[in-house]
Design a protein around this motif. Structure first.
Motif: not given
Length: 181
Positions: A2, A4-5, A7, A59, A71-73, A75-76, A116
């Motif tokens: 958490h 690392n991003f 919202i 993103a 999804w976030l993994k 993108i990262e 993104a």
């Protein structure tokens, strides 16, 4: 993780209980920020998100979309490890499409439902507010980013579910005209 991003939710003048639903999750371990604007449209809303975002990567997804769990993994990995500049992935629907009355923006096109970009290369990126309708802003945004010499790249593992939306003849005509323009 958490940490690392973040919202950022920009409420474009909704009349439902969006704010109270978001507040239920604020204060959890998630870093959630809520912003409200009178119904000005998606471009101004996205610009508010960009303005307040602190991360290296921006993103986007839409309020009616459900990003896949990785999804976030994805993108990262693509942005920070593989040094991609502008990416989008598969936008799919589980709904049955009865063309032309039910439309889901599926495929791998340049839409903010699944998009993104790396902020390092586009620090001043904003959506063009001359696009007042719902369509065209995201494609214009990506096309303008590409003018810096970087191409949009499709990442098949970057997936978002987008429900189909029922539209009438006027809506179908508006979509067709906006795509022509």
């Amino acid at each position: 993780p958490h940490a690392n991003f973040e919202i950022l939710i920009v409420d474009d003048g909704s009349s439902d209980d969006t704010k109270s639903k978001v507040k239920e999750y604020m204060g959890d371990s998630l870093n959630i920020q809520y912003f409200w604007q009178p119904n000005l449209g998606p471009g101004p809303a996205r610009n508010i998100g960009i303005q307040h975002a602190k991360g290296k990567v921006i993103a986007f997804t839409d309020a009616d979309c459900i990003p896949d769990k990785d999804w976030l993994k994805v993108i990262e990995k693509e942005m920070l490890e593989n040094n991609k500049k502008i990416i989008g992935g598969e936008t799919y629907s589980k709904d049955v499409l009865i063309f032309p009355w039910i439309i889901a923006p599926v495929g791998h096109i340049k839409i903010t439902a699944n998009l993104a970009y790396n902020r390092k290369y586009f620090p001043d990126a904003k959506f063009d507010l001359r696009y007042l309708g719902l369509l065209g802003q995201d494609i214009d945004f990506v096309n303008r980013l590409e003018q810096f010499g970087f191409k949009f790249e499709y990442i098949k593992e970057m997936k978002v579910q987008h429900p189909a939306n029922a539209i009438g003849y006027k809506g179908l005509r508006r979509r067709a005209l906006s795509r022509i323009n």
